[in-house]
Design a protein around this motif. Structure first.
Motif, mmCIF file in Angstrom:
data_model
loop_
_atom_site.group_PDB
_atom_site.id
_atom_site.type_symbol
_atom_site.label_atom_id
_atom_site.label_comp_id
_atom_site.label_asym_id
_atom_site.label_seq_id
_atom_site.Cartn_x
_atom_site.Cartn_y
_atom_site.Cartn_z
ATOM 1 N N GLN A 139 -33.035 29.809 58.558
ATOM 2 C CA GLN A 139 -32.950 29.175 59.877
ATOM 3 C C GLN A 139 -32.250 27.821 59.840
ATOM 4 N N GLU A 140 -31.645 27.473 58.707
ATOM 5 C CA GLU A 140 -30.860 26.221 58.566
ATOM 6 C C GLU A 140 -31.716 24.970 58.716
ATOM 7 N N THR A 141 -32.968 25.040 58.354
ATOM 8 C CA THR A 141 -33.898 23.939 58.630
ATOM 9 C C THR A 141 -33.491 22.637 57.950
ATOM 10 N N VAL A 142 -33.289 22.687 56.650
ATOM 11 C CA VAL A 142 -32.910 21.468 55.917
ATOM 12 C C VAL A 142 -31.565 20.966 56.407
ATOM 13 N N ARG A 143 -30.641 21.896 56.615
ATOM 14 C CA ARG A 143 -29.303 21.538 57.085
ATOM 15 C C ARG A 143 -29.363 20.768 58.396
ATOM 16 N N ILE A 144 -30.132 21.262 59.352
ATOM 17 C CA ILE A 144 -30.199 20.630 60.664
ATOM 18 C C ILE A 144 -30.802 19.239 60.573
ATOM 19 N N VAL A 191 -30.649 17.240 57.982
ATOM 20 C CA VAL A 191 -29.629 16.373 57.372
ATOM 21 C C VAL A 191 -28.577 15.981 58.398
ATOM 22 N N VAL A 192 -28.067 16.951 59.143
ATOM 23 C CA VAL A 192 -27.026 16.663 60.135
ATOM 24 C C VAL A 192 -27.560 15.743 61.226
ATOM 25 N N ASP A 193 -28.795 15.975 61.673
ATOM 26 C CA ASP A 193 -29.418 15.079 62.663
ATOM 27 C C ASP A 193 -29.364 13.628 62.191
ATOM 28 N N ASN A 194 -29.703 13.429 60.928
ATOM 29 C CA ASN A 194 -29.732 12.074 60.386
ATOM 30 C C ASN A 194 -28.343 11.490 60.215
ATOM 31 N N ILE A 195 -27.382 12.331 59.908
ATOM 32 C CA ILE A 195 -26.015 11.835 59.723
ATOM 33 C C ILE A 195 -25.431 11.372 61.050
ATOM 34 N N VAL A 196 -25.568 12.173 62.100
ATOM 35 C CA VAL A 196 -24.917 11.833 63.367
ATOM 36 C C VAL A 196 -25.625 10.692 64.091
ATOM 37 N N SER A 197 -26.848 10.363 63.694
ATOM 38 C CA SER A 197 -27.573 9.288 64.374
ATOM 39 C C SER A 197 -27.959 8.140 63.448
ATOM 40 N N ASP A 198 -27.374 8.128 62.230
ATOM 41 C CA ASP A 198 -27.764 7.110 61.244
ATOM 42 C C ASP A 198 -29.276 7.063 61.103
ATOM 43 N N GLY A 199 -29.850 8.224 60.850
ATOM 44 C CA GLY A 199 -31.302 8.348 60.817
ATOM 45 C C GLY A 199 -31.989 7.644 59.679
ATOM 46 N N TRP A 200 -31.219 7.167 58.708
ATOM 47 C CA TRP A 200 -31.841 6.495 57.569
ATOM 48 C C TRP A 200 -32.190 5.040 57.897
ATOM 49 N N ILE A 201 -31.875 4.606 59.111
ATOM 50 C CA ILE A 201 -32.135 3.217 59.490
ATOM 51 C C ILE A 201 -33.425 3.142 60.322
ATOM 52 N N MET A 246 -39.971 14.894 62.580
ATOM 53 C CA MET A 246 -41.067 15.398 63.410
ATOM 54 C C MET A 246 -40.550 16.319 64.521
ATOM 55 N N THR A 247 -39.308 16.116 64.937
ATOM 56 C CA THR A 247 -38.709 16.980 65.952
ATOM 57 C C THR A 247 -38.501 18.391 65.434
ATOM 58 N N ARG A 248 -38.128 18.507 64.174
ATOM 59 C CA ARG A 248 -37.784 19.806 63.587
ATOM 60 C C ARG A 248 -38.946 20.456 62.833
ATOM 61 N N LEU A 249 -39.899 19.657 62.349
ATOM 62 C CA LEU A 249 -40.924 20.177 61.453
ATOM 63 C C LEU A 249 -41.806 21.263 62.072
ATOM 64 N N GLY A 306 -20.751 21.593 54.626
ATOM 65 C CA GLY A 306 -21.317 21.676 53.280
ATOM 66 C C GLY A 306 -22.743 22.175 53.245
ATOM 67 N N THR A 307 -23.535 21.771 54.233
ATOM 68 C CA THR A 307 -24.942 22.162 54.229
ATOM 69 C C THR A 307 -25.184 23.580 54.735
ATOM 70 N N PHE A 308 -24.136 24.250 55.248
ATOM 71 C CA PHE A 308 -24.336 25.625 55.705
ATOM 72 C C PHE A 308 -24.505 26.593 54.530
ATOM 73 N N VAL A 309 -24.358 26.075 53.324
ATOM 74 C CA VAL A 309 -24.667 26.925 52.163
ATOM 75 C C VAL A 309 -26.154 27.264 52.135
ATOM 76 N N GLU A 310 -26.975 26.464 52.815
ATOM 77 C CA GLU A 310 -28.423 26.737 52.826
ATOM 78 C C GLU A 310 -28.735 28.133 53.376
ATOM 79 N N PRO A 311 -28.363 28.451 54.631
ATOM 80 C CA PRO A 311 -28.644 29.805 55.110
ATOM 81 C C PRO A 311 -27.852 30.877 54.374
#
Length: 299
Positions: free
Chosen positions: A100-105, A107-117, A126-129, A210-215
């Motif tokens: 279901q691309e869980t980890v990928r999504i 990661v991408v969520d964090n990349i497009v929104s600078d989620g590490w800040i 928490m949105t995806r879990l 790159g992360t679509f290798v997950e599914p």
């Protein structure tokens, strides 16, 4: 036959086989995601908003997904039965999560929104879990149902699957969303704004593709598990495997049924859901084709 699977086929027996499989998995990931990317970025297809889909339709979709997982567990019994019940349940649960691309999504969520800040990543997690946990529990439950009811009449499975699907969708998922909401409120977290907007540059695209290798890898592992249990010619096995992956990912019900409630003209709504159908179709078909080649009888 499943019991002779490893003795009468040449399945990844050499480093070259592993290298070929790895390279082809990466190529398949790019081609499959490219179908969705082209639809969104170049064909003007919208992203489907499923908020208006009624609960009964979502419930039907969950029943179909869970029933397919149970059948896949049955096909994979040649391998899953070698594991303890707990390990087998965890294995299929994780495969469903990855499919279901869980980890990928995340990661991408964090990349497009600078989620590490500023702990933004916690809100995004928490949105995806909750849905990720539902996927995991569904896969684990499928193994348990398959093992427990293996020697029971088919009607027992027909009764149990809708019950378990209802518990997951109407009890477990709301509870998980409640916990996630409580964590957000306790930590005073808010939805972070997107820093990057389409069309994305290379920085974002390298993560998206790159992360679509997950599914894709999950699809390969499911081919490994299910292929020995499928009957017929390689073409028939391929068709059956593709159907299983489409059903497990919920793409058949979403395209055929959820489209009715997408807020767009019906052709656009069908295209919005259908882009993910095509994405999954490409991934599953190419994976099955590769697997049919790698598992051909040894000479």
């Amino acid at each position: 036959m499943a019991s002779n699977y490893h003795t009468d086929v040449r399945l990844l027996r050499s480093p070259a086989d592993w290298l070929i499989a790895g390279v082809l998995a990466c190529i398949i990931a790019v081609l499959a995601l490219g179908a969705h990317d082209v639809a969104i970025s170049h064909l003007g297809i919208i992203y489907p908003d499923e908020s208006g889909v009624p609960n009964w339709a979502k419930y039907l979709g969950q029943i179909v997904r869970l029933a397919t997982m149970v059948y896949v567990s049955h096909l994979a019994r040649w391998r899953l039965d070698q594991m303890s019940p707990v390990k087998a349940a965890i294995a299929l649960g994780l495969l469903v999560v990855f499919l279901q691309e869980t980890v990928r999504i995340i990661v991408v969520d964090n990349i497009v929104s600078d989620g590490w800040i500023d702990r933004r990543w916690i809100y995004l997690l928490m949105t995806r879990l909750p849905n990720a946990m539902l996927s995991f529990c569904s896969g684990a439950a499928a193994v348990t149902i398959s093992r427990t009811l293996r020697h029971r009449p088919i009607w027992a499975v027909i009764i149990v699957v809708p019950i378990v699907a209802a518990i997951g969708l109407f009890a477990l998922l709301p509870a998980l969303k409640g916990v996630a909401g409580w964590i957000d409120a306790t930590l005073h977290l808010a939805e972070p704004p997107e820093v990057y907007q389409p069309p994305y540059g290379f920085y974002v695209y390298k993560y998206i593709y790159g992360t679509f290798v997950e599914p894709t890898i999950a699809c390969f592992v499911l081919a490994y598990l299910a292929w020995p249990g499928l009957n017929g010619t390689p073409l028939r096995r391929t068709a059956a495997f593709v159907a299983l992956i489409l059903l497990m990912r919920g793409r058949v019900v979403a395209t055929a049924l959820f489209s009715v409630w997408i807020k767009a003209p019906l052709p656009m709504a069908i295209a919005a859901e259908g882009q993910f159908f095509v994405e999954t179709l490409v991934m599953a078909t190419l994976t099955a084709a590769v697997w049919a080649h790698l598992s051909r009888p040894a000479r």
